[in-house]
Design an enzyme around this catalytic site. Structure first.
Site, PDB file in Angstrom:
ATOM      1  N   SER A 655       0.831  -1.190   0.000  1.00  0.00           N
ATOM      2  CA  SER A 655       0.000   0.000   0.000  1.00  0.00           C
ATOM      3  C   SER A 655       0.878   1.257   0.000  1.00  0.00           C
ATOM      4  CB  SER A 655      -0.951  -0.037   1.196  1.00  0.00           C
ATOM      5  OG  SER A 655      -1.952   0.929   1.076  1.00  0.00           O
ATOM      6  N   ASP A 746      -8.960  -5.560  -5.142  1.00  0.00           N
ATOM      7  CA  ASP A 746      -8.579  -4.410  -4.328  1.00  0.00           C
ATOM      8  C   ASP A 746      -9.330  -3.166  -4.789  1.00  0.00           C
ATOM      9  OD1 ASP A 746      -7.334  -2.467  -2.843  1.00  0.00           O
ATOM     10  OD2 ASP A 746      -5.291  -3.034  -3.392  1.00  0.00           O
ATOM     11  N   HIS A 778      -7.425  -5.468  -0.934  1.00  0.00           N
ATOM     12  CA  HIS A 778      -6.278  -4.709  -0.428  1.00  0.00           C
ATOM     13  C   HIS A 778      -5.934  -5.269   0.934  1.00  0.00           C
ATOM     14  CE1 HIS A 778      -3.518  -1.346  -0.595  1.00  0.00           C
ATOM     15  NE2 HIS A 778      -3.881  -0.986   0.634  1.00  0.00           N
TER      16      HIS A 778
END
Length: 1548
Positions: A655, A746, A778
């Protein structure tokens, strides 16, 4: 990136081992492609080459050792009558890799406390597995237990109430009451009342009603129609709370009476509030207290739910509402009294954030946490504060309740002092016996700690050991004692029990709890023992004077090392967020990494949680610089101290950690020898239009000011700023081999972000590897009465048009009598109930007697062909090949039908190949002339993927039983985009009919995708059989990188004709498809069209002397996705050998600027399998001719092109099949359904025209007649639209008039008009029948169907005038056409609507922005609204460059567009004009669209909505770009009709 604060993001080790030098790593990088191909040759799994097998074996075994270690989840402690005795229940989780889930267990213990402060835990002998249980909630006394079993389908949710020894009640709750219970950290809330008679909980609201249809039309509410004949439409699309919540309905509050099993909703709560975290209040009219988040939390409070997972900055408040059971009882007792009804009340009106409510044991205080700092600043997480409300003793909530601060936000903590609250949850019962002290977990620097907070005195104390670098988490409170878990990066989690000892310095004494948890293996114990860790303080070098004091304080990094760390390679580990933290707690992923011999440098850069608010808020506005510099500063410190080898450093992050990873390898390209990124943020200008948290991009780029700038439609300056702050702006400097690990589901950082960056690395020659995990993430109100009536009436009308069958194709089968033929028609009809197209075969005998007599004798009924993919007759017409493609793992079936029976049935297993291709590109099924062999194109067998068992990685040839194994993902492979995302590579196969044997063609490169195969004529000696096919080079990405760009509707993909020997010629079979021809040196594939960038649709003349093909070289060379075709010929020798060069001659050249009324060039989307007249040199083709479709004859020897369909007809014509020298065709117009026509050539002496056309009476005409009556009063005209004041720089063809098809009813000038715009833009709306447009015309609308310049059918110069001018020339053409119709008094200028799909949607949204007062209403299907967003998400990024920049863009197009290009893309897009839009817009989106992904339309619709525009969104989850599933197509046009009627009536 906003993410779970304490979860490790480094779960997978990089592929590259860092025990080699940079030189050897570079060598490995250069050899990866060859190694992958070698792996394919050897049948190794994807992602595994021969050099990696041993690594997979050893590392998978070691990783499994870590995975097997159980984790401690929650714990509950219940008091007993004996003060020295308690009962504990601990939940334990363990990963089950085979089932790909986590198994959950409960373990019980009795806790005995002696006067000497010793504690004894007596554990139950075995844990109890709780299979299928979503949540376990003990009652306050511990005497009862609630088990929640959420259903995965439409079965009811089950609530089980257990007593000490039995199931006391089982409650089944139907979906009509509510859906699954929420059990997550946000909305999850399940609470027993103190008397243990009721349970309050949060669950998904019942499904909202959607429009229901059946064969009789729209079903009104209360209809008694049976469901078996009805189906549900989609209705309006609703926003969700983003990541992890995309398939969940709104959380609503319910209460169950556990005795009666009755469930009641709490009714006062509006749907605009999403509720969670419910608890019971002390005795009061308001029995329930809960948290609620407003749906209107988008920009300017528009109804947009921004992603909430890990996002504490979403405004929320505490509310109180009555218990619905008590409320009903009170209503009965107060019946007839006024003003005594209890309604919901907001408890925290003066606070912008309030959650985790907890009542003190005596009910005096309501305590809660607030993230007001996060909400105010916009940061997705920040320092918390704690507050209390004094709850009225009488329970009456009449006036406002005062809120007192308990723990304020700490801005700049003093050294080693309390840094502030960072809470991710509170215990259900966090209180000590004084009723004032809470025990909570929080973050303190790089550690997790346990705190005590006195809510009256506001004193905060650290309960966990002050001198410990371990992380501590509270599990449960046992009166005045604490059950906790402690761990470190090198120490497994261990339970501890704390006894309060007031006289001691720390006030707490911690004792280790002996548990029955399995000990780790000796190997793991040894590895952990050999490592050490320390927390390093990293000073800020040269801090700016502008920084707040807290931002000048040192940050921290955790260093994990072996005894001799300096000789080991090092991995820099970076958390996401960025407002998250990597604590010192145990992580199996990090433990696995350091067990491989790596040092770990885990950096908690400024902006991390746990260091005070000023340090945290220093990062927003400075990402990509401050955080990057902090990581490099930490790295420099350990290098300077001699702790690591600077030449062997890797970096990994997920991320925002992936954002930093990709920034670091770009900004410091010589620092890192390998990198791995999980779901990384690589391009903020792309992410802002695709993420569920677009506000994150604004806040992290601009800082707190970003809240003011945030918009659903960012400006071009915003996009340029986003690009400059993104890793992709540094991509040209990257050298590091990088592994990308991406979750396909995601929503936070959609997969397009990582893919764009990885592809850009490949195009620059940098080694990268991508693994995609397909399932990983995610980390309708009821219609108003007017709409309902409109639905009902328009439904029946649209169904009349939908029921008209379509003629898909026809085949002519020869007979022994020259005057008789048999025609086989393929017919399709939408089945809305089944949501599919039903296919039929209808036969007719054609009898010709003389020159004028023609008779079609039809079979009495059509025959439905169920489960059949395609039917291909043999050359003689005596046999049929019937293909039944297998679904899932079933084999494909090839049936040879002869006369009245199946002569042969061949089952082809999946290990040989997958389904046969039957589409317009790769489809190719060809009988040889002898009818003994059939060549065809099918999907390659599934590539092997790495397999694992409980023993680790399984080597090739292992005898491991399948029941104990599971498959990994392996390398991700590119595909051909839209429509082909789940299909294997197209390969060539041949079936020997007699033997039933299938062989794969050998020697075809793995870089070729093949299709359109035909048999070459047998040589005169019969010595060799050859196959000719089309091959598309897969390396057709920018700079010829290995990127398959989307091919559907794209004629500009380079391709050539190839020849190859039949695989049944020569050697014994080897059915493993070859790689680049290396495995079989005797087989050679010959390129027949080396001088051509495009060659398609090969056809041999009947005598075998000529090979004719089409070329889209103009499209390939210019980059336009479609352009004018040319026709070419090869003279085929009777004794051709593979080494003989063949000359290619041009038959029909490109027409640049056609004269008025003359042939405008070839525009062919397909070709008949047998297009030849009996002279052997004349072909029959269907082509576009301006706004009509025509049938042409082409003499391939002379090059003469003749239009054989009537020249004075506005109808469109399409050839179906040839019957000798006659043509079977279909013709139609926008107001005339398709009719079958039979064309016969006549000699000039008999008639002036060479061809005469007979209308064929067929069974299809009965269906057509009803539609014809609906359009009886309509007419069609083709308007020629002059180009006003053409520019001198335009070519002559670009100055010629374009056209518009005008469909009008009797008095058109008073009727509303719908402007229809086609996509492409190099596509054409021909004057053929369309049920959708006929439906709109039948509603009383005029239709103005515009073929603006750039449309095929008008010559190449006109077509090429558009690239580089989209959004201007095409927009002006549309307005010019509209002005022309108004000037001719054909339409009412005040009642105009516009609709378009794809590029037509691009024009639709441009027109309502550039000409906002011209259109009363609009509708767009999968529109292109923002090219700067589309470029990173589409399967055809090259399209964005060509249409925006012109044909020169081919030279500089890139996977990583520059900020200048993003600026240009934005300016050319409709979103640049969004502020001027006034027209109500209907947005229709296909959820599976890869051409113009759903993010494009959603961003525009949300942008309109935040500006107060009227927008309706409909989402069709399973549809691709076309929105062509029968129900979806039906419902979309039904809603267009209703939408236009509503708003055009209002305009009138």
């Amino acid at each position: 990136m906003a993410e779970e604060p304490t979860r490790s993001q480094a779960g997978t080790a990089p592929r590259w081992r860092l025990r080699t030098s940079k030189v050897s790593l570079r060598s490995i990088a250069m050899a990866t492609t060859q190694a992958s191909e070698a792996a394919a040759d050897k049948g190794l799994p994807l992602a595994v080459d021969a050099t990696m097998v041993d690594e997979y074996v050893s590392q998978s075994k070691l990783l499994q050792e870590f995975v097997k270690i159980p984790t401690i989840g929650k714990a509950w402690i219940f008091n007993s009558k004996d003060d020295d005795m308690s009962k504990a229940v601990v939940s334990i989780g363990q990963t089950d890799l085979l089932a790909n889930k986590r198994r959950q267990f409960l373990l019980n213990s009795h806790i005995s406390k002696s006067p000497s402060k010793s504690v004894d835990f007596k554990w139950s002998p075995f844990p109890t597995e709780i299979s299928g249980v979503s949540a376990v909630i003990p009652s306050p006394s511990g005497e009862k237990l609630l088990l929640v079993r959420n259903s995965e389908d439409d079965s009811p949710t089950k609530l089980e109430i257990w007593g000490p020894c039995q199931l006391e009640n089982e409650i089944h709750i139907a979906k009509s009451v509510h859906g699954s219970l929420y059990t997550d950290e946000w909305f999850g809330g399940i609470s027993w009342n103190q008397e243990e008679t009721f349970i309050a909980y949060v669950a998904e609201e019942p499904p909202q009603p959607k429009p229901v249809f059946n064969d009789y039309g729209f079903k009104k509410e209360g209809s008694s129609e049976k469901d078996c004949k009805s189906w549900k439409g989609q209705g309006d699309w609703e926003e969700t709370w983003g990541e992890t919540y995309s398939k969940k309905r709104i959380p609503a509050l319910f209460v169950v009476n556990i005795s009666s099993g009755e469930v009641r909703p709490v009714k006062q709560i509006p749907r605009s509030l999403s509720v969670g975290q419910v608890i019971w209040a002390p005795s009061s009219s308001y029995s329930l207290v809960f948290v609620a988040w407003s749906s209107d939390n988008g920009f300017q409070e528009t109804p947009r739910k921004l992603g909430i997972k890990y996002c504490y900055n979403r405004p929320c408040a505490l509310y109180a509402a009555p218990d619905p059971f008590r409320e009903e009882a009170e209503k009965s007792s107060t019946e007839g009294k006024k003003d005594e009804t209890t309604t919901m009340i907001k408890l925290t009106a003066d606070l912008i954030s309030a959650f985790f409510p907890r009542f003190s044991p005596d009910g005096k205080y309501l305590v809660f946490i607030s993230a007001k700092s996060a909400v105010d600043s916009g940061a997705h997480n920040a320092t918390n504060s704690m507050h209390r409300i004094e709850w009225p003793a009488d329970g009456k909530l009449d006036g406002s309740l005062a809120i007192a601060d308990v723990v304020p936000v700490v801005m700049c903590p003093k050294d080693n002092c309390f840094p502030g609250l960072y809470c991710f949850g509170l215990l259900r019962d966090p209180w000590l016996t004084d009723g004032q002290t809470m025990i909570i977990s929080s973050v303190w620097g790089s550690r997790e700690v346990i705190l005590s907070v006195n809510v009256v005195s506001c004193e905060v104390s650290r309960v966990s050991p002050q001198d410990s670098d371990y992380s501590w988490n509270v599990l449960a409170v046992d009166k005045n004692n604490i059950l906790a878990v402690s761990s470190s990066l090198i120490t497994l989690p261990q339970m501890y029990y704390a006894i309060k000892v007031p006289q001691t310095e720390s006030n707490w004494e911690w004792q280790e709890v002996s548990t029955p948890f399995p000990k780790p293996s000796d190997k793991i114990s040894s590895i952990l023992a050999e490592h050490k860790f320390s927390i390093l303080k990293i000073p800020i070098s040269n801090p700016s004077d502008k920084l707040a004091n807290g931002a000048k304080l040192p940050f921290e990094a955790i260093f994990v090392s072996h005894k001799d760390s300096a000789s080991n390679p090092t991995i820099v580990v970076l958390h996401g967020g960025p407002h998250s933290v990597y604590p010192t707690s145990y992580s199996k992923s990090l433990a696995f990494l350091f067990s491989q011999g790596y040092n770990l440098l885990v950096v908690n850069y400024r902006g991390s949680l746990g260091f005070g608010e000023e340090a945290l808020q220093s990062l927003p506005g400075n990402i990509g610089s401050q955080d990057v510099n902090d990581v490099l500063t930490a790295l420099d410190l350990v290098i300077k101290r001699g702790l690591i080898d600077p030449s062997r450093v890797a970096v990994v992050g997920g991320s925002h950690g992936g954002f930093l990873t990709t920034h670091l390898i770009g900004q410091a390209p010589d620092t890192f020898v390998a990198a791995a990124a999980r779901n990384p943020v690589c391009n903020l200008s792309l992410m802002v239009g695709t993420s569920d948290i677009p506000d994150w991009c604004f806040v992290e780029i601009y800082g707190k000011e970003g809240k003011k700038y945030f918009s659903e439609s960012p400006s071009v300056d915003d996009l340029c700023q986003f690009h400059q702050k993104s890793p992709i702006s540094h991509i040209s400097k990257v050298k590091t081999p990088t592994l990308f690990l991406l979750g396909a589901q995601d929503l936070r950082v959609p997969v397009s972000n990582g893919l764009q960056y990885a592809r850009a690395l490949k195009e620059r020659g940098i080694e990268s590897k991508t693994i995609i995990f397909p399932e990983d993430i995610h980390g309708i109100d009821k219609m108003d009465a007017m709409t309902s009536e409109e639905y009902a009436s328009q439904f029946k009308l649209l169904q009349e048009f939908t029921n008209v069958p379509s003629i898909d194709s026809a085949l002519i089968l020869k007979t022994n009598n020259e005057d008789i033929s048999t025609a086989m028609f393929s017919i399709s009809q939408p089945d809305l109930l089944a949501n599919s197209n039903r296919k039929y075969i209808l036969y007719s005998h054609i009898t010709r007697a003389g020159t004028n007599s023609l008779d079609f004798q039809w079979s009495p009924f059509p025959t439905e062909i169920t489960g059949v993919s395609v039917i291909v007759p043999s050359p003689s017409g005596s046999k049929l090949l019937v293909v039944r493609n297998g679904e899932k793992d079933c084999p494909t079936k090839l049936e040879i039908v002869y006369q009245s029976h199946v002569e042969k049935e061949v089952h082809v297993v999946k290990s040989m190949h997958g389904p046969l291709y039957t589409d317009e590109w790769f489809h190719g099924i060809s009988w040889n002339q002898e009818e003994t062999l059939i060549a065809y194109i099918a999907e390659a067998p599934t590539q092997p993927k790495p397999a694992f068992s409980h023993s680790g990685y399984i080597r090739e040839g292992s005898s491991e039983a399948d029941c104990d194994t599971w498959k990994g993902q392996g390398n991700w492979e590119e595909d051909w985009g839209e429509r082909y995302s789940n299909k294997g590579r197209p390969l060539l196969f041949v079936l020997d009919i007699a033997r039933g044997e299938v062989r794969a063609a050998k020697g075809i490169s793995t870089s070729l995708s093949v299709g359109q195969v035909v048999w070459a004529p047998a040589s005169s000696s019969g010595s060799q059989k050859y196959l000719v096919f089309v091959g598309w080079l897969e390396h057709n990405g920018f700079q010829n990188t290995a990127r398959k760009l989307g091919i559907k509707y794209c004629s500009n993909r380079p391709c050539a004709l190839y020849a190859i020997p039949c695989p049944f010629e020569g050697s014994e079979p080897d059915n493993t498809p070859a790689s680049d021809g290396k495995s079989d040196s005797d087989v050679v594939v010959r390129n027949l069209t080396t001088g051509f960038s495009s060659a398609l649709f090969p056809r041999f003349s009947r005598d075998g002397k000529l090979l004719v093909f089409l070329s889209s070289k103009q499209a390939v060379d210019s980059g336009a996705h479609n352009a004018t075709d040319s026709l070419h010929i090869i003279n085929w020798p009777s004794e051709w050998k593979m080494d003989k060069q063949l000359d290619v001659n041009e038959v029909v050249p490109i027409v640049m600027c056609p004269e008025d009324g003359c042939f405008p060039g070839l525009y062919c989307s397909s070709m008949l399998s047998d297009p030849w007249l009996s002279d052997g040199c004349t072909m029959i083709l269907t082509s576009a001719w301006r706004s009509t479709e025509v049938i042409l004859s082409i003499d391939v020897l002379s090059g003469k092109v003749t239009r054989i369909t009537p020249e004075d007809s506005y109808y469109s014509w399409s050839a179906l099949a040839l019957d000798g020298n006659n043509v079977l065709a279909v013709s139609s117009s926008p107001i005339d359904p398709p009719y079958i026509r039979y064309g016969r050539s006549v000699t000039p002496e008999v008639q002036a025209h060479r061809w005469t056309w007979d209308e064929v009476t067929s069974p299809l005409m009965a269906a057509n007649s009803k539609v014809k009556s609906l359009l009886l009063h309509h007419s069609v005209n083709i308007l020629k639209i002059p180009v006003p004041s053409p520019s001198d720089d335009l070519s002559d063809g670009g100055k010629l008039p374009f056209e518009a098809i005008f469909v009008s009813c009797k008095d058109s000038s008073h009727s509303p008009t719908v402007v229809i715009l086609h996509g492409g833009p190099h596509s054409v709306s021909v004057s053929s029948y369309s049920k959708s447009l006929a439906f709109l015309a039948s509603l009383g609308f005029n239709l103005l169907i515009i073929n603006y310049r750039g449309t095929p059918g008008y010559g190449e110069e006109a077509l090429q005038s558009l690239p580089g001018k989209v959004g201007s020339q095409d927009v002006q053409d549309c307005l010019t056409a509209l002005d022309f119709a108004i000037k001719e008094e054909l339409v009412d200028a005040s009642k105009v609507a516009v609709v378009g799909i794809s590029h037509g949607g691009f024009l639709t949204t441009h027109l309502i922005g550039q000409a906002p007062d011209r259109f009363a209403v609009a509708a767009a299907r999968n529109p292109v609204c923002n090219l700067s967003l589309m470029i990173g998400t589409t399967d055809i990024p090259d399209w964005c460059y060509i249409v925006a920049c012109g044909t020169e863009a081919k030279q500089y197009a890139s996977e990583a567009p520059s900020s200048n290009h993003l600026h240009l893309f934005y300016q050319k897009s409709p979103i640049a004009h969004i502020s001027k839009v006034k027209a109500p817009l209907l947005m229709l989106l296909g959820g599976a669209d890869r051409r113009v992904p759903v993010s494009n339309g959603l961003q525009y619709a949300r942008g309109l909505r935040e500006r107060g525009g009227e927008v309706k969104i409909m989402m069709f989850p399973e549809d691709i770009h076309e929105i062509n599933l029968p129900r979806s197509d039906f419902e979309s046009f039904l809603n267009i009709g209703v939408w236009f009627k509503k708003h055009l009536n209002a305009a009138a």
